[in-house]
Design a protein around this motif. Structure first.
Motif, mmCIF file in Angstrom:
data_model
loop_
_atom_site.group_PDB
_atom_site.id
_atom_site.type_symbol
_atom_site.label_atom_id
_atom_site.label_comp_id
_atom_site.label_asym_id
_atom_site.label_seq_id
_atom_site.Cartn_x
_atom_site.Cartn_y
_atom_site.Cartn_z
ATOM 1 N N ALA A 1 -1.527 -1.728 0.493
ATOM 2 C CA ALA A 1 -0.659 -0.911 -0.358
ATOM 3 C C ALA A 1 0.530 -0.327 0.402
ATOM 4 O O ALA A 1 1.493 0.118 -0.205
ATOM 5 N N GLY A 2 0.438 -0.295 1.721
ATOM 6 C CA GLY A 2 1.605 0.125 2.507
ATOM 7 C C GLY A 2 1.582 1.554 2.997
ATOM 8 O O GLY A 2 2.621 2.122 3.321
ATOM 9 N N ALA B 1 9.853 1.814 -13.816
ATOM 10 C CA ALA B 1 10.186 1.179 -12.530
ATOM 11 C C ALA B 1 9.811 -0.297 -12.568
ATOM 12 O O ALA B 1 10.546 -1.170 -12.120
ATOM 13 N N ALA C 1 4.334 -2.270 -5.312
ATOM 14 C CA ALA C 1 3.821 -1.905 -6.635
ATOM 15 C C ALA C 1 4.606 -2.631 -7.725
ATOM 16 O O ALA C 1 4.036 -3.178 -8.663
ATOM 17 N N ARG C 2 5.928 -2.632 -7.563
ATOM 18 C CA ARG C 2 6.762 -3.266 -8.594
ATOM 19 C C ARG C 2 6.536 -4.764 -8.645
ATOM 20 O O ARG C 2 6.655 -5.387 -9.698
ATOM 21 N N LEU D 1 -1.529 -3.184 -7.373
ATOM 22 C CA LEU D 1 -1.966 -1.831 -7.702
ATOM 23 C C LEU D 1 -3.230 -1.493 -6.940
ATOM 24 O O LEU D 1 -4.204 -2.239 -6.968
ATOM 25 N N ASP E 1 8.564 -2.173 1.069
ATOM 26 C CA ASP E 1 8.246 -0.750 0.909
ATOM 27 C C ASP E 1 7.059 -0.595 -0.042
ATOM 28 O O ASP E 1 6.767 -1.490 -0.830
ATOM 29 N N ILE E 2 6.469 0.572 0.022
ATOM 30 C CA ILE E 2 5.322 0.870 -0.842
ATOM 31 C C ILE E 2 5.656 0.564 -2.305
ATOM 32 O O ILE E 2 4.913 -0.118 -3.009
ATOM 33 N N GLU E 3 6.803 1.097 -2.766
ATOM 34 C CA GLU E 3 7.133 0.948 -4.185
ATOM 35 C C GLU E 3 7.505 -0.489 -4.545
ATOM 36 O O GLU E 3 7.276 -0.926 -5.672
ATOM 37 N N ALA F 1 6.432 5.123 -13.765
ATOM 38 C CA ALA F 1 5.867 3.916 -13.163
ATOM 39 C C ALA F 1 6.179 2.693 -14.028
ATOM 40 O O ALA F 1 6.591 1.640 -13.523
#
Ligand SMILES: Nc1ncnc2c1ncn2[C@@H]1O[C@H](COP(=O)(O)OP(=O)(O)OP(=O)(O)O)[C@@H](O)[C@H]1O
Ligand SMILES: [Mg+2]
Lengths: 435, 250
Positions: B48-49, B105, B76-77, B81, B71-73, B102
């Motif tokens: 997940a970072g 994004a 996720a994108r 998850l 990056d973390i986000e 969320a």
């Protein structure tokens, strides 16, 4: 300009008010003029004004407001939407036209002050000492208008009293001096919302004084929302006296002003009296926001809880000083204070000092101040759901403010304040449309 | 979908993952079991970072992309998850804000417009109902004051709304009573499809009765030391880990 010249100038600005009115009032004002002449404006050598420099005010010419400016749009746009009992003041002068004073319950009087000064005689200047500071003296000498809220024993106001002060743009900056008087009889209950807003280019000086007297068992909730323009100076002090088993709750949200200074002084004089002080200040650009609170535990079994939070961005500066004094023989006291701050920029600054002075031995006290970082775990949790880092920081910053905002019990006011706070957080947080 | 190769990870100079290999194909459900402290949550965190983990060698790719560079986000994108073993309480951030931000994004990443408020609320309410959660949860702060079971349900709620390609569920079953376990399992199963992969970390075979995995791995001392089908879970439940560890040592 010398202090003497300066004092003269201010006194001549308020002279018309002093000559007005009946005998007792003129005497009272005259006495305050003398106090002001002695005290002058607070200066940095005073411990309580060490971090807040009002010298700049001395260079300004002020005139008196006439309350005649067209403020229809401003009143409408800044309104918190509390329409039941609403008193609107344009540049500090009561506007009958814009106000609504429907159906007050039995035992409740809400009176604009200028026209009803005589009714205020027993209260005016009784809770707020004229010599609290030069500003307090100046207000007593030259207050222009305001309100008297008088609650008889057991009177209960379900609807909040909404006091809306709007400052208009004026060619010459005006000196606006409201006086708010709240007198709660035994077991009386009310909520009062004091709201200050200004037109973008309003550049006035507001110097407000609020006096609150709570008899045995009275319960008053006071909201103060300060959203003046970035060119205005806002100086205010609130003075509260509490008798046995009374409860006073203050929510103080300070968002506007170029320089804002709020003092709150609470005297817990009767056993069982309790005060809660919640505060939030949010500074941008070069705003200077100063909050000073003082709680005197003068009787045993009295409680005070204080929680102030600050968010400071850009080159803004915050000052917090929370003092609780537990006097001799005031045993079984609880006094808790906390002040937490978030600095969003390297150039922002906070001077914070919670102070406890204890002269009794059976007391439960705590105090602390922190200058915080956002919770790294929470930041990771939000980003792990796809939120960008700035937005995650923004939400957590808003959450920090929400710890104070969520104590606001009037939904309309809560939402307005949350919006206003979100709207003043840095653009990069990208919170628009989300909250 | 996910390819972990010879992954070595240290935390504060202590090596936790010691050459771990794992391949997850689209549509597969995997379970990772193993003793406390073996490195299961560390693996999830690195995927997940989360900060503070030093990858000293090896690689992780997600749909062919180097995950460790993202990056973390971004992870996720891209459709990853992580369901937390200990969901984080975030006082002052309402659940509904988190869900909205969320989802927006993710949609932005896919080049889709934001959902209009009514559509969004419809979607959220539907999923809440599915998870048998009251709509008052939306206006409560994320996980604050939630019971253990409510926190885990909230993780699955987020998953139902975000529809990740790969869900990594770390002990999603711990602290659940039998009814909650069923609800959570139904939530996970409703997302099972040929394009989506699920990795569950668990200590209990019980979960695997409800969400039947295609593969089971034993992670011990930073490595996957045995893999098998779902019958392995029964054996582990009966005999513990020692025999696997001994077998691997030989
Ligand atoms: N931030 C950290 N600092 C120091 N050691 C850590 C840190 N995070 C994990 N560890 C150590 O790494 C090892 C693996 O921890 P991890 O949480 O991955 O285990 P786990 O397999 O998930 O265990 P459990 O089944 O108990 O959840 C443990 O020895 C743990 O103490
Ligand atoms: Mg773990």
């Amino acid at each position: 300009m010398s202090l003497a010249e300066f004092t003269d100038q201010w006194l001549s600005a308020i002279a018309p008010q002093i000559s007005e009115g009946s005998g007792w009032l003129t005497d009272l004002r005259q006495g305050a003029v003398e106090q002001f002449a002695t005290l002058g404006l607070p200066h940095a050598r005073l411990e309580n004004w060490k971090y807040t420099d009002v010298k700049a005010l001395a260079k300004r010419q002020f005139s008196l407001p006439n309350g005649q400016a067209d403020a229809v749009t401003l009143i409408k746009e800044s309104s918190l939407g509390l329409d039941g009992i609403r008193l609107v003041f344009v540049d500090g002068i009561f506007s009958e036209q814009a106000s609504t004073l429907n159906s007050l319950p039995q035992g409740v009087q809400v009176l604009p002050l200028a026209k009803n000064a005589n009714a205020a005689k027993p209260l005016l200047g009784q809770v707020a000492a004229a010599n609290f500071s030069g500003f307090t003296a100046l207000n007593l000498a030259g207050w222009q208008d305001g309100v008297l809220i008088d609650l008889a024993a057991n009177a209960r106001l379900e609807q909040p009293v909404y006091l809306q002060f709007v400052a208009t743009e004026q060619e010459n900056p005006v000196l606006v001096q409201p006086r708010i008087l709240i007198k709660a009889g035994t077991y009386a209950e009310a909520t009062v919302v004091e709201h200050y807003a200004g037109a973008d280019d309003a550049a006035s000086l507001t110097n407000a004084v609020t006096e609150v007297e709570l008899a045995d068992g009275a319960n008053i909730t006071h909201y103060k929302l300060q959203q003046e323009s970035s060119k205005q100076y806002h100086i205010a002090s609130m003075h509260v006296q509490q008798q046995r088993d009374s409860r006073f709750t203050s929510h103080n949200v300070c968002l506007g002003g170029k320089l804002a200074r709020q003092d709150i002084q609470v005297e817990l004089n009767g056993e069982g009296a309790e005060v809660n002080l919640n505060g939030l200040y949010l500074g941008n650009a070069r705003q200077h926001l100063d909050n000073h609170t003082l709680v005197n535990h003068n009787a045993p079994h009295t409680n005070s809880h204080e929680d102030y939070k600050g968010i400071l961005n850009d080159r803004s500066r915050g000052v917090f000083n929370g003092r609780a004094v537990v006097h001799k023989n005031a045993q079984k006291i609880e006094a808790h204070q906390s002040n937490a701050n978030l600095l969003l920029s390297d150039k922002a600054e906070i001077d914070t000092k919670p102070e406890l002075e204890i002269y009794a031995d059976d007391v439960k006290c705590s105090h602390g101040s922190t200058t915080g970082q956002l919770d790294e775990n929470a930041l990771f949790a939000l980003r792990s759901r796809g939120l960008g880092e700035e937005m995650a920081r923004g939400l957590l910053t808003l959450a920090f403010a929400n710890e104070v905002i969520d104590r606001i019990e009037i939904p309309a006011v809560h939402d307005r304040i949350e919006d206003a706070v979100a709207g003043r957080l840095p653009e990069k947080f990208n919170l628009k449309g989300l909250v | 979908m996910l390819e972990v190769k010879d992954l070595r990870v240290s935390v504060e100079d202590k090596e936790i993952l010691k050459g771990l290999n794992l391949t997850i194909n689209p549509g597969e459900v995997h379970a990772i079991m193993g003793p406390n402290g073996a490195g299961k949550s560390t693996l999830s965190a690195v995927i997940a970072g989360r900060d503070g983990y030093e990858v000293t060698s090896g690689s992780i790719t997600f749909e062919g992309e180097d995950l460790l560079e993202m990056d973390i986000e971004e992870r996720a994108r891209a459709g990853l998850l992580l369901g937390f073993q200990y969901p984080v309480e975030i006082p002052g951030v309402k659940n509904v804000y988190l869900l909205k931000a969320a989802l927006n994004a993710k949609r932005e990443h896919l080049g889709l417009p934001e959902l209009e408020a009514p559509e969004f609320m419809k979607l959220v309410r539907e999923k809440l109902q599915f998870m048998k959660m009251d709509s008052s949860f939306l206006h409560r702060s994320v996980n604050e004051g939630f019971s253990g079971g409510e926190k885990k349900r909230n993780e699955i709620l987020q998953m139902l709304i975000l529809e990740p390609k790969l869900a990594l569920l770390d002990e999603i079953d711990s602290g659940l009573d039998i009814d909650a376990l069923k609800i959570v399992s139904e939530g996970v199963n409703s997302l099972r499809d040929a394009g989506r992969s699920i990795v569950m970390v668990t200590h209990y075979q019980r979960l695997l009765d409800y969400i039947v995995p295609d593969h089971i791995h034993v992670l011990s001392d930073g490595k996957i030391i045995k893999s098998g089908d779902k019958s392995l879970a029964f054996e582990l439940e009966k005999r513990g880990y020692d025999w696997v560890i001994e077998e691997a040592a030989q």
